[in-house]
Every structure is written in structure tokens, then in C-alpha cells.
Design an enzyme around this catalytic site. Sequence first.
Site, PDB file in Angstrom:
ATOM      1  CE  LYS A  55      -3.010   1.996   3.564  1.00 45.94           C
ATOM      2  NZ  LYS A  55      -2.211   3.164   3.807  1.00 45.94           N
ATOM      3  CE  LYS A  60       4.867   0.985  -2.395  1.00 51.90           C
ATOM      4  NZ  LYS A  60       3.954   1.656  -1.487  1.00 51.90           N
ATOM      5  CE  LYS A  86       5.858   8.815  -1.833  1.00 53.82           C
ATOM      6  NZ  LYS A  86       5.573   7.724  -0.883  1.00 53.82           N
ATOM      7  CG  ASP A 173      -2.334   2.115  -2.762  1.00 54.82           C
ATOM      8  OD1 ASP A 173      -1.229   2.604  -3.044  1.00 54.82           O
ATOM      9  OD2 ASP A 173      -2.821   2.097  -1.621  1.00 54.82           O
TER      10      ASP A 173
HETATM   11  P1  ADP Z   1       6.217   3.952   0.349  1.00 60.41           P
HETATM   12  O1  ADP Z   1       7.415   3.765  -0.503  1.00 60.41           O
HETATM   13  O2  ADP Z   1       5.510   2.671   0.647  1.00 60.41           O
HETATM   14  O3  ADP Z   1       5.265   4.978  -0.203  1.00 60.41           O
HETATM   15  P2  ADP Z   1       8.058   5.160   2.206  1.00 60.41           P
HETATM   16  O4  ADP Z   1       9.146   4.154   2.241  1.00 60.41           O
HETATM   17  O5  ADP Z   1       8.295   6.388   1.411  1.00 60.41           O
HETATM   18  O6  ADP Z   1       6.683   4.498   1.784  1.00 60.41           O
HETATM   19  O7  ADP Z   1       7.753   5.499   3.727  1.00 60.41           O
HETATM   20  C1  ADP Z   1       6.792   6.466   4.090  1.00 60.41           C
HETATM   21  C2  ADP Z   1       7.258   7.155   5.365  1.00 60.41           C
HETATM   22  O8  ADP Z   1       7.271   6.223   6.437  1.00 60.41           O
HETATM   23  C3  ADP Z   1       8.671   7.716   5.262  1.00 60.41           C
HETATM   24  O9  ADP Z   1       8.692   8.984   5.862  1.00 60.41           O
HETATM   25  C4  ADP Z   1       9.517   6.729   6.054  1.00 60.41           C
HETATM   26  O10 ADP Z   1      10.631   7.331   6.654  1.00 60.41           O
HETATM   27  C5  ADP Z   1       8.531   6.263   7.106  1.00 60.41           C
HETATM   28  N1  ADP Z   1       8.829   4.910   7.593  1.00 60.41           N
HETATM   29  C6  ADP Z   1       8.930   3.783   6.869  1.00 60.41           C
HETATM   30  N2  ADP Z   1       9.178   2.718   7.657  1.00 60.41           N
HETATM   31  C7  ADP Z   1       9.249   3.192   8.931  1.00 60.41           C
HETATM   32  C8  ADP Z   1       9.480   2.613  10.224  1.00 60.41           C
HETATM   33  N3  ADP Z   1       9.666   1.299  10.375  1.00 60.41           N
HETATM   34  N4  ADP Z   1       9.494   3.441  11.300  1.00 60.41           N
HETATM   35  C9  ADP Z   1       9.282   4.766  11.168  1.00 60.41           C
HETATM   36  N5  ADP Z   1       9.052   5.376   9.996  1.00 60.41           N
HETATM   37  C10 ADP Z   1       9.030   4.611   8.891  1.00 60.41           C
HETATM   38 MG    MG Z   2       7.872   4.586  -2.337  1.00 66.65          MG
END
Ligand code: ADP
Ligand code: MG
Length: 323
Positions: A55, A60, A86, A173
Site C-alpha cells: 500500500k 516500501k 512518486k 494499492d
Molecule cells: P512507500 O514507498 O511505501 O510509499 P516510504 O518508504 O516512502 O513508503 O515510507 C513512508 C514514510 O514512512 C517515510 O517517511 C519513512 O521514513 C517512514 N517509515 C517507513 N518505515 C518506517 C518505520 N519502520 N518506522 C518509522 N518510519 C518509517
Molecule cells: Mg515509495
Amino acid sequence: RGRPVERWSAFTCLAAAATVKATRGLRAGRSRVACHGKPSGSDLGNGMKLAIYGKGGIGKSTTACNISIALARRGKKVLQIGCDPKHDSTFTLTGFLIPTIIDTLQEKDYHYEDVWPEDVIYEGYGGVHCVEAGGPPAGAGCGGYVVGETVKLLKELNAFHEYDVILFDVLGDVVCGGFAAPLNYADYCMIITDNGFDALFAANRIGASVRQKSRTHPLRLAGLIGNRTSKRDLIDKYVQSCPMPVLEVLPLIEDIRVSRVKGKTLFEMAEKDTKQGRAGKDPSLQYVCDYYLNIADQLLAMPEGVVPTEVPDRELFSLLSDF
Ligand code: ADP
Ligand code: MG
């Protein structure tokens, strides 16, 4: 000079497929990157292919970047391909938003034959190579088409052959045909989820895509990675109904949130601390790196994985709800 590929922004998914067909062979026979000696087992080389789904906002890219470095720390040559419009998948590896394949193609006026590996492949922390597919303008075009074009361009550049591991970071998603494309190449899919309904619902859908693809491709689901959660009761409930391994469960860790803001992976933060004069790595950061090293080691052991049988939507609602 070849014919420029028609602008993609006007494409619908179907039109995109037709145009890809029309332009196929544009660069046929051209190979501008030395193939690094390995016999070709597939169009994408012999390395292990991983696809991370989950999601939006679930973690990720954070997980992908840190797994990439963990694999590099185990001696593997890694390419991470961000397939989310993104286009920030590799941000914590490189420290900036690298130009996307789509940006580059626009700059080259869609002359694919003018794109060189160095235009689109950037070296990130720990020697991990990074690519961002990019996305169509909001409300126009097809993100999945961009993923297909990225793979096609990298194939034509012969770029895949030099890697031991190729990791696709894909939003999940909706796993439409386009966003399912990396599953055509992957040996293993991993799904990031928290302990909540929405992420597990998305995970179930992604599992269904894996099952579909596994009918025609040698694809397995390596398992779930729990993220940003100290509770795992719903994750456990889900895997009881839809058996699959849980590779790791990471809690919410403030240093991971900070790593995104700083544009650094946890490994870099841990190692920078060392360079700043501390004796050895900061233990509090090393324990976070160990989560990712553990996942990397499980993957390198070539797990059996599963072909999941998804839970029907209505059953999932009652399984994960209180009523
Ligand atoms: P996605 O790629 O799924 O959209 P992201 O990797 O960009 O998500 O992560 C979204 C946010 O969540 C980022 O700000 C990241 O630093 C934070 N984040 C991810 N995993 C953790 C975790 N285990 N603890 C705290 N923050 C986290
Ligand atoms: Mg991402």
C-alpha cells in the site's frame, strides 16, 4: 537517427500497447553497454529479481533501499528500480531525486537511441545502482506503461546483465496490468504491510496478482514484511487464513523516519556516526540495520516461498474486523 517515439502523455493503456508494438525494434541490434560476460538466462540477466509491493506510504521504498544496501553488504551488485510515479524510491540511496526515465526521454525528445546508461542509472550509497521510472502527468497517461518502457529501455541498454540482484519497488494499492508488469520478471515478490486492515487488504490483492502471474511465470511470494507496527495480531490472523512466511516485523522506529528526512539509509546513518569519531557503529542504529540484513540473508538463501491463495474480500472483512 531513429524515429522519435510518440509522446506517451496522450496514451491510454490500450493506445500505449499499440504504440509500443509500432516502435518495437527501433533500436534493434544496438548494444551500447558491454554485457559483462554472464550467459544470458533471460532478457533481464541471471541475477535474482525481487519485487516489493504494498500500500502507498507503508514503507516500501524505505525497506527497499535498506534491503538493497544489505544485499550489497553481502557482496551483491544491486540495481534498484523505482516503479512508483512518486519517483522517490531511491531518494535515501542517492540523497536527491534522480532524473526519471520519463524525464530523460522527454529531454531527448523521445529518441530512445540517444539515451545512455549514465543518463538514467545513478550510483547510490553502498554502490547500489538506482533507476526511477517516473510517472505520467497527474490525470493523464498510464503509469504501468511507464514501467514497461523502463524495462524495455534498460533491456536495450543491456543494463540488466551486470547485476546479481534487481529489485523493483512498485506501488500496490491497485495492481493493474501495468503495475503487475514487474511480476513478469520477478523470482520473488515481497509485500510490505502494517497491522491494519487497509495494508492487509492491499496485500491480499497483491497476493492474488502473484497467484495469477505464477501460472505462467516462475514467481513465488517470499513473504510479508511487517513495518511500522509493534502489534502483529492481524498479520498473524491473515497468514493463518492465507499461509505465507512473515520475513520480519519492524516496529515504528524514529531513526527510520529521520533517515527519510535526511535522505540517507539507516546503513549510511550508522556508518556516518562511526566516521564522526565514535568507536564502532552506533548500536541503536546497528540493530535497525540488522532487520534488513536478516531479510537479505533470507532472500539469498533462496526460500521456497509460496503461491498464495487469496482470501475472498468479504471473508477478509470479517476476518480483520470485530463484527
Ligand atoms: P512507500 O514507498 O511505501 O510509499 P516510504 O518508504 O516512502 O513508503 O515510507 C513512508 C514514510 O514512512 C517515510 O517517511 C519513512 O521514513 C517512514 N517509515 C517507513 N518505515 C518506517 C518505520 N519502520 N518506522 C518509522 N518510519 C518509517
Ligand atoms: Mg515509495
